[in-house]
Every structure is written in structure tokens, then in C-alpha cells.
Design a protein around this motif. Structure first.
Motif, PDB file in Angstrom:
ATOM      1  N   TYR A   1      52.020  34.682  47.960  1.00 22.29           N
ATOM      2  CA  TYR A   1      50.704  35.109  47.459  1.00 22.29           C
ATOM      3  C   TYR A   1      50.589  36.626  47.980  1.00 22.29           C
ATOM      4  CZ  TYR A   1      46.151  34.402  45.384  1.00 22.29           C
ATOM      5  OH  TYR A   1      45.027  34.403  44.595  1.00 22.29           O
ATOM      6  N   LYS A   2      50.813  37.126  49.511  1.00 25.41           N
ATOM      7  CA  LYS A   2      50.677  38.121  49.747  1.00 25.41           C
ATOM      8  C   LYS A   2      51.708  39.094  49.286  1.00 25.41           C
ATOM      9  CE  LYS A   2      49.337  38.884  54.360  1.00 25.41           C
ATOM     10  NZ  LYS A   2      49.340  39.001  55.759  1.00 25.41           N
ATOM     11  N   GLN A   3      53.013  38.863  49.118  1.00 25.03           N
ATOM     12  CA  GLN A   3      53.958  39.576  48.533  1.00 25.03           C
ATOM     13  C   GLN A   3      53.327  39.994  47.021  1.00 25.03           C
ATOM     14  OE1 GLN A   3      57.394  37.411  48.732  1.00 25.03           O
ATOM     15  NE2 GLN A   3      58.020  38.276  50.817  1.00 25.03           N
ATOM     16  N   PHE A   4      52.713  39.026  46.381  1.00 21.86           N
ATOM     17  CA  PHE A   4      52.275  39.245  44.927  1.00 21.86           C
ATOM     18  C   PHE A   4      51.352  40.383  44.864  1.00 21.86           C
ATOM     19  CE2 PHE A   4      49.421  37.895  41.576  1.00 21.86           C
ATOM     20  CZ  PHE A   4      50.272  38.118  40.302  1.00 21.86           C
ATOM     21  N   LYS A   5      50.215  40.386  46.012  1.00 22.54           N
ATOM     22  CA  LYS A   5      49.526  41.142  46.012  1.00 22.54           C
ATOM     23  C   LYS A   5      49.842  42.548  46.552  1.00 22.54           C
ATOM     24  CE  LYS A   5      45.173  38.331  45.442  1.00 22.54           C
ATOM     25  NZ  LYS A   5      44.562  39.277  44.485  1.00 22.54           N
ATOM     26  N   GLY A   6      50.985  42.722  47.267  1.00 18.74           N
ATOM     27  CA  GLY A   6      51.587  43.968  47.732  1.00 18.74           C
ATOM     28  C   GLY A   6      50.926  44.184  49.200  1.00 18.74           C
ATOM     29  N   LEU A   7      50.676  42.880  49.949  1.00 25.76           N
ATOM     30  CA  LEU A   7      50.043  43.218  50.986  1.00 25.76           C
ATOM     31  C   LEU A   7      51.026  42.938  52.444  1.00 25.76           C
ATOM     32  CD1 LEU A   7      47.038  40.687  50.790  1.00 25.76           C
ATOM     33  CD2 LEU A   7      47.254  43.145  50.273  1.00 25.76           C
ATOM     34  N   LYS A   8      50.884  43.935  53.308  1.00 27.87           N
ATOM     35  CA  LYS A   8      51.917  43.563  54.470  1.00 27.87           C
ATOM     36  C   LYS A   8      51.048  42.672  55.607  1.00 27.87           C
ATOM     37  CE  LYS A   8      54.744  47.430  53.212  1.00 27.87           C
ATOM     38  NZ  LYS A   8      55.394  46.902  52.340  1.00 27.87           N
ATOM     39  N   LYS A   9      50.183  43.494  56.241  1.00 29.60           N
ATOM     40  CA  LYS A   9      49.200  43.026  57.603  1.00 29.60           C
ATOM     41  C   LYS A   9      47.778  42.574  57.168  1.00 29.60           C
ATOM     42  CE  LYS A   9      52.469  44.871  60.946  1.00 29.60           C
ATOM     43  NZ  LYS A   9      52.508  44.987  62.258  1.00 29.60           N
ATOM     44  N   GLU A  10      47.323  43.040  56.019  1.00 26.35           N
ATOM     45  CA  GLU A  10      45.946  42.850  55.521  1.00 26.35           C
ATOM     46  C   GLU A  10      45.891  41.240  55.447  1.00 26.35           C
ATOM     47  OE1 GLU A  10      47.581  46.613  53.482  1.00 26.35           O
ATOM     48  OE2 GLU A  10      48.095  44.656  53.623  1.00 26.35           O
ATOM     49  N   ASN A  11      44.618  40.987  55.601  1.00 24.79           N
ATOM     50  CA  ASN A  11      44.149  39.505  55.264  1.00 24.79           C
ATOM     51  C   ASN A  11      44.225  39.124  53.934  1.00 24.79           C
ATOM     52  OD1 ASN A  11      42.182  37.263  54.717  1.00 24.79           O
ATOM     53  ND2 ASN A  11      41.881  37.430  57.280  1.00 24.79           N
TER      54      ASN A  11
ATOM     55  N   ARG B   1      42.781  36.818  52.153  1.00 20.65           N
ATOM     56  CA  ARG B   1      41.406  36.186  51.722  1.00 20.65           C
ATOM     57  C   ARG B   1      40.377  37.507  51.650  1.00 20.65           C
ATOM     58  NH1 ARG B   1      38.040  31.300  52.008  1.00 20.65           N
ATOM     59  NH2 ARG B   1      40.074  30.447  53.023  1.00 20.65           N
ATOM     60  N   ASP B   2      40.727  38.690  52.138  1.00 23.68           N
ATOM     61  CA  ASP B   2      39.790  39.882  51.796  1.00 23.68           C
ATOM     62  C   ASP B   2      40.431  40.446  50.756  1.00 23.68           C
ATOM     63  OD1 ASP B   2      38.461  39.337  54.618  1.00 23.68           O
ATOM     64  OD2 ASP B   2      39.709  40.882  55.723  1.00 23.68           O
ATOM     65  N   ASN B   3      41.448  40.073  50.389  1.00 24.50           N
ATOM     66  CA  ASN B   3      42.216  40.938  49.248  1.00 24.50           C
ATOM     67  C   ASN B   3      41.949  40.044  47.969  1.00 24.50           C
ATOM     68  OD1 ASN B   3      43.337  43.681  49.918  1.00 24.50           O
ATOM     69  ND2 ASN B   3      43.676  42.408  51.594  1.00 24.50           N
ATOM     70  N   MET B   4      41.243  38.775  48.136  1.00 20.46           N
ATOM     71  CA  MET B   4      41.046  37.999  46.677  1.00 20.46           C
ATOM     72  C   MET B   4      39.904  38.568  45.841  1.00 20.46           C
ATOM     73  SD  MET B   4      41.542  34.193  48.165  1.00 20.46           S
ATOM     74  CE  MET B   4      43.250  33.610  48.615  1.00 20.46           C
ATOM     75  N   THR B   5      40.025  38.237  44.698  1.00 21.91           N
ATOM     76  CA  THR B   5      38.952  38.428  43.893  1.00 21.91           C
ATOM     77  C   THR B   5      37.798  37.211  43.769  1.00 21.91           C
ATOM     78  OG1 THR B   5      40.023  37.139  41.742  1.00 21.91           O
ATOM     79  CG2 THR B   5      40.586  39.534  42.117  1.00 21.91           C
ATOM     80  N   ASN B   6      36.960  37.583  43.424  1.00 24.79           N
ATOM     81  CA  ASN B   6      35.785  36.437  43.360  1.00 24.79           C
ATOM     82  C   ASN B   6      36.409  35.092  42.792  1.00 24.79           C
ATOM     83  OD1 ASN B   6      33.891  38.014  44.762  1.00 24.79           O
ATOM     84  ND2 ASN B   6      32.808  38.765  42.734  1.00 24.79           N
ATOM     85  N   ARG B   7      36.975  35.020  41.718  1.00 30.49           N
ATOM     86  CA  ARG B   7      37.413  33.928  40.903  1.00 30.49           C
ATOM     87  C   ARG B   7      38.658  33.209  42.033  1.00 30.49           C
ATOM     88  NH1 ARG B   7      37.213  37.828  37.327  1.00 30.49           N
ATOM     89  NH2 ARG B   7      36.088  37.593  35.634  1.00 30.49           N
ATOM     90  N   GLU B   8      39.425  34.031  42.635  1.00 30.83           N
ATOM     91  CA  GLU B   8      40.541  33.341  43.363  1.00 30.83           C
ATOM     92  C   GLU B   8      39.701  33.012  44.877  1.00 30.83           C
ATOM     93  OE1 GLU B   8      44.126  36.435  43.017  1.00 30.83           O
ATOM     94  OE2 GLU B   8      42.453  37.181  43.913  1.00 30.83           O
TER      95      GLU B   8
ATOM     96  N   LEU C   1      45.605  42.502  42.097  1.00 33.02           N
ATOM     97  CA  LEU C   1      44.394  43.398  42.205  1.00 33.02           C
ATOM     98  C   LEU C   1      44.286  42.952  43.787  1.00 33.02           C
ATOM     99  CD1 LEU C   1      42.509  45.418  41.076  1.00 33.02           C
ATOM    100  CD2 LEU C   1      41.088  43.563  40.799  1.00 33.02           C
ATOM    101  N   ASN C   2      43.957  44.094  44.541  1.00 33.01           N
ATOM    102  CA  ASN C   2      43.713  43.810  45.992  1.00 33.01           C
ATOM    103  C   ASN C   2      42.617  44.721  46.329  1.00 33.01           C
ATOM    104  OD1 ASN C   2      44.826  46.422  46.696  1.00 33.01           O
ATOM    105  ND2 ASN C   2      46.911  45.521  46.800  1.00 33.01           N
ATOM    106  N   ALA C   3      42.099  44.755  47.520  1.00 30.45           N
ATOM    107  CA  ALA C   3      40.900  45.429  48.160  1.00 30.45           C
ATOM    108  C   ALA C   3      41.266  47.058  47.817  1.00 30.45           C
ATOM    109  CB  ALA C   3      40.380  45.204  49.301  1.00 30.45           C
ATOM    110  N   LYS C   4      42.247  47.465  48.035  1.00 27.23           N
ATOM    111  CA  LYS C   4      42.778  48.817  47.914  1.00 27.23           C
ATOM    112  C   LYS C   4      42.444  49.236  46.500  1.00 27.23           C
ATOM    113  CE  LYS C   4      46.890  50.513  48.118  1.00 27.23           C
ATOM    114  NZ  LYS C   4      48.070  50.677  48.518  1.00 27.23           N
ATOM    115  N   ASP C   5      42.991  48.408  45.588  1.00 27.31           N
ATOM    116  CA  ASP C   5      42.868  48.667  44.112  1.00 27.31           C
ATOM    117  C   ASP C   5      41.776  48.808  43.641  1.00 27.31           C
ATOM    118  OD1 ASP C   5      45.720  48.784  43.995  1.00 27.31           O
ATOM    119  OD2 ASP C   5      45.899  46.498  43.293  1.00 27.31           O
ATOM    120  N   VAL C   6      40.741  47.699  44.135  1.00 27.29           N
ATOM    121  CA  VAL C   6      39.088  47.799  43.833  1.00 27.29           C
ATOM    122  C   VAL C   6      38.526  49.233  43.974  1.00 27.29           C
ATOM    123  CG1 VAL C   6      37.030  46.504  44.162  1.00 27.29           C
ATOM    124  CG2 VAL C   6      39.315  45.161  43.675  1.00 27.29           C
TER     125      VAL C   6
END
Length: 94
Positions: free
Chosen positions: A6-16, A18-25, A81-86
Motif C-alpha cells: 500500500y505504501k509503495q502504491f501511494k509512493g510513500l517511503k517513511k511517511e505514515n 494512515r496520514d496519507n489515506m483518503t477519507n474513503r480509505e 493519492l497521498n497527502a503531498k498530492d492533496v
């Protein structure tokens, strides 16, 4: 998906994650957690295998809700979509 996938799919490395999930997720994640907790309280599992089965059942409830929502809206719930994208979309940079 596993948390690592899931983290790879969202392009996350050390980010949390849950902090990068959409409201639906987030809502579906909480549904899975709540369902698992409630099933566990009702069944009182004792062995690891019983706990694993309860967790599978809780996840199945959220999966069913996700697939039904996707079928009715025609939109995927899980997105890259992650927090940076938003933040970039909201500031007009994207």
C-alpha cells in the motif's frame, strides 16, 4: 494489499500510511478494525488461528463495503493519492 504494498502504491517511503489515506480509505479501514473487534468480542478467540480467522472476517466486511461502493459509484476507493498530492491540488500547483 499489505501495508508495504500500500505504501509503495501511494509512493510513500517513511511517511505514515494512515496520514496519507483518503477519507474513503480511512473509513473502510476503521470499518475493518471495528468489525474485527466486535467479532472478536462475540467469539472470544483463543488460538492464533482463531484470531487470524476473526481478522479475515473483519476485513471481509470492509472489502464487501468497498466493492459495493465502487460498483455503485464507478470510482475506485483505493487511490495512489497521498497527502503531498492533496496539498499540491489545493494550492493549485498540480
Amino acid at each position: 494489499m499489505t501495508a508495504k504494498e500500500y505504501k509503495q502504491f501511494k509512493g510513500l517511503k517513511k511517511e505514515n500510511l494512515r496520514d496519507n489515506m483518503t477519507n474513503r480509505e480511512l473509513v473502510l479501514n476503521m470499518l475493518a478494525e471495528l468489525s474485527t473487534k466486535d467479532i472478536s468480542e462475540a467469539r472470544n478467540p483463543e488460538t492464533f488461528g482463531e484470531h487470524a480467522e476473526v481478522a479475515r472476517q473483519g476485513g471481509e466486511i470492509a472489502r464487501n463495503a468497498r466493492t459495493e461502493l465502487e460498483a455503485k459509484t464507478g470510482k475506485p476507493v483505493v487511490t495512489s493519492l497521498n497527502a503531498k498530492d492533496v496539498l499540491q491540488v489545493e494550492s493549485g500547483k498540480k
